[in-house]
Design a protein around this motif. Structure first.
Motif, PDB file in Angstrom:
ATOM      1  N   LEU A  24     -87.242  33.474  37.476  1.00  0.00           N
ATOM      2  CA  LEU A  24     -88.025  34.048  36.379  1.00  0.00           C
ATOM      3  C   LEU A  24     -88.403  32.967  35.359  1.00  0.00           C
ATOM      4  O   LEU A  24     -89.545  32.910  34.895  1.00  0.00           O
ATOM      5  N   GLN A  25     -87.461  32.118  35.059  1.00  0.00           N
ATOM      6  CA  GLN A  25     -87.745  31.061  34.086  1.00  0.00           C
ATOM      7  C   GLN A  25     -88.753  30.062  34.632  1.00  0.00           C
ATOM      8  O   GLN A  25     -89.587  29.543  33.892  1.00  0.00           O
ATOM      9  N   ARG A  26     -88.724  29.802  35.936  1.00  0.00           N
ATOM     10  CA  ARG A  26     -89.684  28.876  36.518  1.00  0.00           C
ATOM     11  C   ARG A  26     -91.083  29.487  36.506  1.00  0.00           C
ATOM     12  O   ARG A  26     -92.078  28.783  36.299  1.00  0.00           O
ATOM     13  N   ILE A  27     -91.168  30.805  36.724  1.00  0.00           N
ATOM     14  CA  ILE A  27     -92.466  31.487  36.635  1.00  0.00           C
ATOM     15  C   ILE A  27     -93.016  31.373  35.217  1.00  0.00           C
ATOM     16  O   ILE A  27     -94.187  31.052  35.003  1.00  0.00           O
ATOM     17  N   LEU A  28     -92.162  31.613  34.233  1.00  0.00           N
ATOM     18  CA  LEU A  28     -92.587  31.524  32.834  1.00  0.00           C
ATOM     19  C   LEU A  28     -92.975  30.083  32.474  1.00  0.00           C
ATOM     20  O   LEU A  28     -93.869  29.850  31.664  1.00  0.00           O
ATOM     21  N   TYR A  29     -92.304  29.119  33.074  1.00  0.00           N
ATOM     22  CA  TYR A  29     -92.595  27.708  32.808  1.00  0.00           C
ATOM     23  C   TYR A  29     -94.039  27.379  33.163  1.00  0.00           C
ATOM     24  O   TYR A  29     -94.692  26.557  32.499  1.00  0.00           O
ATOM     25  N   LEU A  30     -94.541  28.003  34.231  1.00  0.00           N
ATOM     26  CA  LEU A  30     -95.888  27.710  34.715  1.00  0.00           C
ATOM     27  C   LEU A  30     -96.977  28.422  33.916  1.00  0.00           C
ATOM     28  O   LEU A  30     -98.162  28.127  34.093  1.00  0.00           O
ATOM     29  N   LEU A  31     -96.588  29.354  33.044  1.00  0.00           N
ATOM     30  CA  LEU A  31     -97.559  30.058  32.209  1.00  0.00           C
ATOM     31  C   LEU A  31     -97.835  29.276  30.922  1.00  0.00           C
ATOM     32  O   LEU A  31     -97.036  28.444  30.501  1.00  0.00           O
ATOM     33  N   GLU A  35     -99.700  33.210  27.415  1.00  0.00           N
ATOM     34  CA  GLU A  35     -99.430  34.104  28.542  1.00  0.00           C
ATOM     35  C   GLU A  35     -97.965  34.512  28.574  1.00  0.00           C
ATOM     36  O   GLU A  35     -97.633  35.678  28.831  1.00  0.00           O
ATOM     37  N   ALA A  36     -97.089  33.529  28.316  1.00  0.00           N
ATOM     38  CA  ALA A  36     -95.658  33.838  28.318  1.00  0.00           C
ATOM     39  C   ALA A  36     -95.307  34.827  27.224  1.00  0.00           C
ATOM     40  O   ALA A  36     -94.523  35.772  27.441  1.00  0.00           O
ATOM     41  N   THR A  37     -95.875  34.626  26.025  1.00  0.00           N
ATOM     42  CA  THR A  37     -95.620  35.559  24.921  1.00  0.00           C
ATOM     43  C   THR A  37     -96.130  36.950  25.254  1.00  0.00           C
ATOM     44  O   THR A  37     -95.529  37.963  24.869  1.00  0.00           O
ATOM     45  N   GLY A  38     -97.241  37.008  26.000  1.00  0.00           N
ATOM     46  CA  GLY A  38     -97.826  38.299  26.365  1.00  0.00           C
ATOM     47  C   GLY A  38     -96.951  39.147  27.274  1.00  0.00           C
ATOM     48  O   GLY A  38     -97.121  40.367  27.352  1.00  0.00           O
ATOM     49  N   VAL A  49     -87.849  37.935  26.864  1.00  0.00           N
ATOM     50  CA  VAL A  49     -87.658  37.013  27.975  1.00  0.00           C
ATOM     51  C   VAL A  49     -88.369  35.686  27.722  1.00  0.00           C
ATOM     52  O   VAL A  49     -87.861  34.610  28.049  1.00  0.00           O
ATOM     53  N   TRP A  50     -89.577  35.737  27.113  1.00  0.00           N
ATOM     54  CA  TRP A  50     -90.358  34.521  26.890  1.00  0.00           C
ATOM     55  C   TRP A  50     -89.613  33.516  26.000  1.00  0.00           C
ATOM     56  O   TRP A  50     -89.866  32.308  26.071  1.00  0.00           O
ATOM     57  N   ARG A  51     -88.670  34.033  25.208  1.00  0.00           N
ATOM     58  CA  ARG A  51     -87.929  33.145  24.317  1.00  0.00           C
ATOM     59  C   ARG A  51     -86.806  32.399  25.034  1.00  0.00           C
ATOM     60  O   ARG A  51     -86.051  31.658  24.405  1.00  0.00           O
ATOM     61  N   THR A  52     -86.703  32.600  26.333  1.00  0.00           N
ATOM     62  CA  THR A  52     -85.700  31.866  27.111  1.00  0.00           C
ATOM     63  C   THR A  52     -86.358  31.017  28.196  1.00  0.00           C
ATOM     64  O   THR A  52     -85.662  30.506  29.074  1.00  0.00           O
ATOM     65  N   ARG A  53     -87.674  30.860  28.149  1.00  0.00           N
ATOM     66  CA  ARG A  53     -88.353  30.002  29.136  1.00  0.00           C
ATOM     67  C   ARG A  53     -87.946  28.552  28.884  1.00  0.00           C
ATOM     68  O   ARG A  53     -87.597  28.176  27.755  1.00  0.00           O
ATOM     69  N   PRO A  54     -87.975  27.724  29.910  1.00  0.00           N
ATOM     70  CA  PRO A  54     -87.491  26.345  29.748  1.00  0.00           C
ATOM     71  C   PRO A  54     -88.422  25.440  28.948  1.00  0.00           C
ATOM     72  O   PRO A  54     -88.075  24.295  28.683  1.00  0.00           O
ATOM     73  N   ASN A  55     -89.584  25.947  28.571  1.00  0.00           N
ATOM     74  CA  ASN A  55     -90.496  25.145  27.751  1.00  0.00           C
ATOM     75  C   ASN A  55     -91.138  26.032  26.685  1.00  0.00           C
ATOM     76  O   ASN A  55     -91.520  27.171  26.953  1.00  0.00           O
ATOM     77  N   LEU A  56     -91.252  25.501  25.474  1.00  0.00           N
ATOM     78  CA  LEU A  56     -91.809  26.247  24.356  1.00  0.00           C
ATOM     79  C   LEU A  56     -92.928  25.448  23.695  1.00  0.00           C
ATOM     80  O   LEU A  56     -92.840  24.225  23.582  1.00  0.00           O
TER      81      LEU A  56
END
Length: 465
Positions: A24-31, A35-38, A49-56
Motif C-alpha cells: 500500500l505504501q509503495r502504491i502511494l509512493y508512486l502517486l 492524488e495521495a491526499t485524495g 493512510v496518505w500520512r504514512t506514505r514513504p514520501n511527502l
C-alpha cells in the motif's frame, strides 16, 4: 444494477485495503501528493493512510493558501503520526513561503533522521522585500538534506561552525544576501554537490574585490549556473561537468595568472554558455555538445582589437570540438583597426586551424562597422552563418542592408586575399515566417519589407575542419 456495481466497487476497495502495508505504501509512493491526499475520501479506513506514505510533499503555498496555521498543524500532526506508528519516511519535500512557518524548522528537522529520512528537499521562498533575515541554523545541521533552494532572503549570521551537508546535491540561492565566510563554509562541506546555482547573490557580486569569490572545486559537479560574481576554479579536471552557464561574471583559476588562458578538462560537457563584458581567461575543452558565447565589444576593446580577437581565438580553440554559437554585441563607437597578417599568424600558431563557428550573430548599430568585425573574425575562425541582428528594419535600414550585402560580395575579390582566399562562396538568405524556413535572396538590391524580417549570410569555406 446500480447496487451490484456499488457492491463490486466495495469488494474491489476491500481487496486493495487488504493488501500488505508495504505494498500500500509503495502504491502511494508512486502517486503525486495531490492524488495521495485524495485517497482520504475513499473510506474511513483510508482517511489518514496518505500520512504514512514513504514520501511527502508539503507546501504552504500550493496546498494551504491563506491558511498558514492549518499548514503548521498538518505538518506537526503528520510527522508526529509517523513517529507514533513507527512508519519509515524516506523522502520529504517542504516548501515554505510564509515567514511564520520558518522558525518551526527548529522543531521539525531534528525529527527527520530518526524517522529514516534520507532525501530531504527544502524550499524557503520569501514573499516580502529582499533582505528579510531568515535565520535557519538548524538547516545547516540537517544531514538528510539533498536540495536547498532559498529565494529573496538574508541568511543572517547565525551559522554553526560545522555544517553537515554530507548529502546535499543541489544548492540554489537566488536574490540571497550571504556573507563570503558563510558561503565558504557551505561550499567546503558539500562533498556530494552535483548542481550549483547562484543568481544575484549579494555579498558575492562585487567583481572588483578579490574577497568576494565563488570557488568551484567539487569534482562531483554536473551543473553550474552562476550569474554575477567572481568565480575561481580549483583544479583543472571536472570529468562529471555537463552544463556550465555563466553570466556577468569574472572567471579565474588558482593555477595560473589571470593574464593567461587556462583550459579546464571537461570531456562530458554538453552545454557551455557564457555571457560577459570580457573574454574569460578560463576556457573549457568539451569533446562534444554546444557552446554559446555572448560577448561585448566596447570602446576599450576596439582600441585594442588585436589582443581582443587573439583572446577570443584562444577561447574558441578550446571549444573547437563542440558546436559553437557566437554572439557579439558591438557597442564601440569607433572602427576596429587590426594587423590582419599578425593576427592570423598568432591565431594559428602551433598548427591550429581556424575554428568552425556554427552561427555568428552581430548585434550592431551601424552596418559600416560590420566589415571591420568580419576581417578580424575571419582571421581566427570560420563562421558558417553570419547574421546582422536587428529587431526590425525600416525602409532606410533595408537600403543600408542591401548596400551591405553588395559590399560583402565585393570583399571576396577586393578584400585582403589572405583572409578571404579560403572563402569559396556565400548565399544571402532571409527567413520566411509563413513557411518557417530560410530562403535564398535572388536580388539583394531589392529586399521586401514584409514577410522577411531576418537575414543571414551562409558561407562556404574550403579549409573547414
Amino acid at each position: 444494477m446500480k447496487r451490484a456495481k456499488e457492491e463490486e466497487g466495495s469488494i474491489s476497495m476491500d481487496r486493495i485495503s487488504s493488501l500488505p502495508k508495504e505494498i500500500l505504501q509503495r502504491i502511494l509512493y508512486l502517486l503525486t501528493q495531490e492524488e495521495a491526499t485524495g485517497t482520504s475520501i475513499l473510506s474511513k479506513s483510508w482517511r489518514h493512510v496518505w500520512r504514512t506514505r514513504p514520501n511527502l510533499v508539503l507546501s504552504d503555498a500550493d496546498y494551504f493558501k491563506d491558511k498558514g496555521q492549518e499548514f503548521l498543524s498538518v505538518v506537526d500532526e503528520t510527522l508526529q503520526g509517523y513517529l507514533d506508528q513507527g512508519v519509515c519516511l524516506e523522502e520529504i519535500h517542504l516548501c515554505m513561503s510564509n515567514h511564520v512557518s520558518v522558525p518551526l524548522l527548529e522543531k521539525w528537522i531534528p525529527r527527520l533522521e530518526p524517522m529514516g529520512v534520507h532525501d530531504f528537499r527544502l524550499y524557503v521562498i520569501s514573499r516580502r522585500e529582499v533582505g528579510e533575515i531568515v535565520d535557519i541554523p538548524v538547516v545547516f545541521e540537517a544531514e538528510p538534506l539533498t536540495l536547498l533552494f532559498v529565494f529573496n532572503c538574508d541568511l543572517g549570521r547565525n551559522v554553526p561552525e560545522n555544517i553537515r551537508f554530507v548529502r546535499l546535491q543541489v544548492l540554489h540561492l537566488k536574490n540571497v544576501v550571504i556573507e563570503q565566510e558563510i558561503f565558504d563554509k557551505i561550499a567546503s562541506s558539500c562533498g556530494s554537490l552535483t548542481d550549483m546555482w547562484f543568481e544575484e547573490c549579494k555579498g558575492l557580486t562585487n567583481i572588483n574585490k578579490d574577497e568576494c569569490m565563488i570557488e568551484v572545486g567539487a569534482p562531483s559537479l554536473e551543473m553550474v549556473k552562476i550569474y554575477g560574481s567572481r568565480i575561481r576554479f580549483l583544479g583543472h579536471e571536472f570529468c562529471n561537468l555537463k552544463s556550465l552557464c555563466i553570466a556577468n561574471a569574472v572567471l579565474s583559476s588558482d593555477l595560473v595568472e589571470e593574464s593567461q588562458v587556462f583550459f579546464i578538462d571537461a570531456p562530458n560537457m554538453e552545454v557551455y554558455e557564457y555571457t560577459g563584458p570580457v573574454i574569460p581567461y578560463v576556457s573549457f575543452a568539451p569533446t562534444s555538445g554546444k557552446s554559446t558565447l555572448r560577448l561585448y565589444m566596447r570602446d576599450d576593446d576596439a582600441e585594442d582589437a588585436q589582443s581582443w580577437f587573439l583572446r577570443l581565438s584562444k577561447l574558441l580553440q578550446g571549444l573547437r570540438k563542440s558546436e559553437i554559437c557566437l554572439k557579439i554585441f558591438h557597442l564601440a563607437r569607433f572602427d576596429l583597426r587590426i594587423e590582419e597578417g599578425i593576427l592570423m599568424r598568432d591565431a594559428i600558431s602551433g598548427g591550429n586551424k581556424p575554428v568552425v563557428v556554427e552561427n555568428f550573430i552581430l548585434e550592431i548599430n551601424h552596418f559600416s562597422a560590420f566589415p571591420f568585425v568580419l576581417n578580424g573574425l575571419f582571421c581566427i575562425c570560420r563562421p558558417k552563418n553570419v547574421t546582422p541582428h536587428r529587431s526590425c528594419y525600416k525602409e532606410t535600414e533595408l537600403e543600408e542592408l542591401s548596400e551591405f550585402f553588395r559590399k560583402i560580395k565585393k570583399m571576396i575579390d577586393s578584400g585582403n586575399r589572405e583572409i578571404w582566399r579560403d572563402l569559396e562562396g556565400l548565399t544571402v538568405e532571409r527567413f520566411n515566417r509563413v513557411q518557417q524556413e530560410w530562403q535564398p535572396v535572388i536580388n539583394v538590391a531589392k529586399l521586401p519589407e514584409s514577410m522577411f524580417k531576418e537575414f543571414r549570410v551562409r558561407l562556404k569555406w574550403s579549409d573547414r575542419d
